[in-house]
Design an enzyme around this catalytic site. Structure first.
Site, PDB file in Angstrom:
ATOM      1  N   CYS A 289      20.441  33.228  50.271  1.00 51.51           N
ATOM      2  CA  CYS A 289      19.783  32.765  51.491  1.00 51.51           C
ATOM      3  C   CYS A 289      20.315  31.384  51.862  1.00 51.51           C
ATOM      4  O   CYS A 289      20.221  30.444  51.075  1.00 51.51           O
ATOM      5  CB  CYS A 289      18.271  32.684  51.309  1.00 51.51           C
TER       6      CYS A 289
ATOM      7  N   GLY B 223      27.642  43.295  60.444  1.00 52.93           N
ATOM      8  CA  GLY B 223      28.095  43.687  61.780  1.00 52.93           C
ATOM      9  C   GLY B 223      28.307  45.165  62.010  1.00 52.93           C
ATOM     10  O   GLY B 223      29.031  45.542  62.926  1.00 52.93           O
TER      11      GLY B 223
ATOM     12  N   ILE C 236      14.992  31.934  59.168  1.00 57.22           N
ATOM     13  CA  ILE C 236      13.577  32.300  59.055  1.00 57.22           C
ATOM     14  C   ILE C 236      12.936  31.541  57.888  1.00 57.22           C
ATOM     15  O   ILE C 236      11.752  31.231  57.925  1.00 57.22           O
ATOM     16  CB  ILE C 236      13.447  33.832  58.834  1.00 57.22           C
TER      17      ILE C 236
ATOM     18  N   GLY D 293      21.763  45.990  59.952  1.00 54.23           N
ATOM     19  CA  GLY D 293      20.755  44.955  60.172  1.00 54.23           C
ATOM     20  C   GLY D 293      20.622  44.555  61.617  1.00 54.23           C
ATOM     21  O   GLY D 293      19.763  45.063  62.349  1.00 54.23           O
TER      22      GLY D 293
ATOM     23  N   ASN E 141      20.105  33.198  62.472  1.00 58.00           N
ATOM     24  CA  ASN E 141      18.687  33.078  62.167  1.00 58.00           C
ATOM     25  C   ASN E 141      18.477  32.121  61.011  1.00 58.00           C
ATOM     26  O   ASN E 141      19.341  31.948  60.143  1.00 58.00           O
ATOM     27  CB  ASN E 141      18.074  34.448  61.869  1.00 58.00           C
TER      28      ASN E 141
HETATM   29  C1  DHB Z   1      17.363  34.090  55.742  1.00 52.59           C
HETATM   30  C2  DHB Z   1      17.674  34.609  54.518  1.00 52.59           C
HETATM   31  C3  DHB Z   1      18.926  35.175  54.320  1.00 52.59           C
HETATM   32  O1  DHB Z   1      19.300  35.704  53.137  1.00 52.59           O
HETATM   33  C4  DHB Z   1      19.832  35.191  55.365  1.00 52.59           C
HETATM   34  O2  DHB Z   1      21.048  35.717  55.172  1.00 52.59           O
HETATM   35  C5  DHB Z   1      19.529  34.654  56.581  1.00 52.59           C
HETATM   36  C6  DHB Z   1      18.285  34.116  56.768  1.00 52.59           C
HETATM   37  C7  DHB Z   1      16.073  33.422  55.969  1.00 52.59           C
HETATM   38  O3  DHB Z   1      15.029  33.901  55.519  1.00 52.59           O
HETATM   39  O4  DHB Z   1      16.077  32.367  56.597  1.00 52.59           O
END
Ligand code: DHB
Length: 307
Positions: free
Chosen positions: A131, A245, A71, A266, A69
C-alpha cells in the site's frame, strides 16, 4: 469450448478472472450490479486489525487513462468483518480471497489468526505488502526482501489456506521480493499493486489528492504490469496473478502470455461493475476463435525476440 479452469496450489478456480482488492468492497455489496458467481474469485479490500477511517478527501482523482487513489486502507476491521461479512460468503457462489494489511508483523498475524480460528469458506489470503498511502507498514514490507520473507513465513506457519503475496512495482528489483515470498512459503504472488503518482490542477495550483501522492491504476499502468509479470514469471516457480489496467479479454490474454495464471480486474469495474463477467465472455470468444483447449496453455507463451 475452451476450458477456463486454472489451479493455484490445490485449489481449482472456474476461470482466471478475479476482482482486484479495494475495487469490489468485501464482495457482498455488488450483487445487484453483477453476477459475482461468474467470477473465478473475489479478492476483498484490505482488512486490518482495527477499523480505519482512511485518509481525508480528496482520495480519488481521474487521470489520463487511469486514476489515482489514496484511501488509506479504510475498512471495518477484522472483528466486524468476521461478524458481518464472512457469514454472507456461504451463499456468494464463488471463491473468496481475503486481503490483509497491517502496520506490524504482529498485526498481520493477529488478523490471520482471528480468521483461522473460526469456520469460514475463505479459500486464501492475499497479503498487501504494497500500500503506497499509509505512513506505517504496508509498503515497508514490500520493498524489503528479508521482511517479505519473514512475513510470508509467519503467515505460512498459521494457515494451510492459500497465501498470495501482493507485490509493489515501486521497488528497484521486484524479482528479489518475489523470490523472498517464494522462499517464505507463498503459494503465489500477485503483481502489480498501484504505481505511485501525483496529479495537479494547473488552474488552482492544487494537488488533487490529500496525501499529495497516491496509487495510479488503470490502462496507464498496463505496460508496467506486463513487464513486471513477465520478469517475475521468469524468476520464481510459483504462480503469478497479473493485474494492472485490465479492461478487456484481450488485455487478460496479454497478461496470461506474459506469465500470469490468473488476472485481477480493478479500475475497469468502476466504469462497468460487470467488467469481470465481460472479460470472461471475451476470453471464451478468444479461446474458441483460436481453438484453444485450455486457457492455462497461454501462461508464459509470449514469443519474445530473444530467449
Ligand atoms: C490503497 C492501498 C493500496 O494497496 C493501493 O494500491 C492503493 C491505495 C489505499 O488504501 O490507500
Amino acid at each position: 469450448m475452451t476450458d477456463l479452469r486454472i489451479k493455484i496450489g490445490d485449489i481449482t478456480f472456474s476461470n482466471p478472472v478475479f476482482t482486484a482488492s479495494g475495487t469490489f468492497g468485501y464482495g457482498t455489496e455488488v450483487s445487484d450490479l453483477t453476477d459475482v458467481s461468474k467470477l473465478g474469485a473475489i479478492v476483498t479490500k484490505s482488512v486490518t486489525l482495527f477499523p480505519r477511517e482512511g485518509n481525508p478527501p480528496p482520495r480519488v482523482v481521474e487521470t489520463p487513462a487511469g486514476m489515482i487513489n489514496s484511501i488509506g486502507l479504510a475498512n471495518v476491521g477484522v472483528e466486524r468483518y468476521i461478524r458481518e461479512m464472512i457469514p454472507l460468503y456461504d451463499n456468494i457462489g464463488t471463491k473468496v480471497i481475503m486481503n490483509i494489511a497491517g502496520t506490524t508483523l504482529e498485526e498481520y498475524c493477529d488478523v490471520l489468526e482471528k480468521v483461522e480460528v473460526i469456520s469460514s469458506n475463505i479459500c486464501g489470503y492475499e497479503i498487501n505488502i504494497s500500500c503506497p498511502n499509509v505512513k506505517k507498514g504496508g509498503m515497508q514490507f514490500g520493498v524489503d526482501s528479508s521482511m517479505t520473507e519473514a512475513l510470508t513465513a509467519e503467515m505460512r506457519k498459521r494457515t494451510e489456506r492459500l497465501i498470495i503475496m501482493k507485490l509493489s512495482p515501486n521497488v528497484t528489483d521486484i524479482t528479489s521480493i518475489a523470490k523472498a515470498a517464494e522462499n517464505g512459503g507463498a503459494d503465489a504472488v500477485s503483481a502489480i499493486n498501484t504505481v505511485v503518482g501525483m496529479s495537479i490542477d494547473s488552474e488552482t495550483g492544487k494537488s488533487q489528492i490529500y496525501t499529495t501522492y497516491g496509487g495510479l491504476s488503470g490502462p496507464a499502468i498496463k505496460p508496467i504490469g506486463l513487464a513486471t509479470v513477465h520478469k517475475v514469471y521468469q524468476s520464481v516457480n510459483i504462480p503469478v496473478i497479473g493485474l494492472g489496467g485490465i479492461t478487456t479479454g484481450l488485455d487478460a490474454v496479454e497478461y496470461l502470455l506474459a506469465g500470469a495464471v490468473a488476472v485481477q480486474v480493478g479500475t475497469a469495474t468502476f466504469r462497468h461493475a460487470d467488467a469481470g463477467e465481460q472479460i470472461i465472455n471475451e476470453l471464451h470468444q478468444f479461446g474458441d476463435s483460436k481453438s484453444i483447449e485450455k486457457i492455462s496453455s497461454l501462461t508464459g507463451a509470449v514469443k519474445t525476440y530473444t530467449k
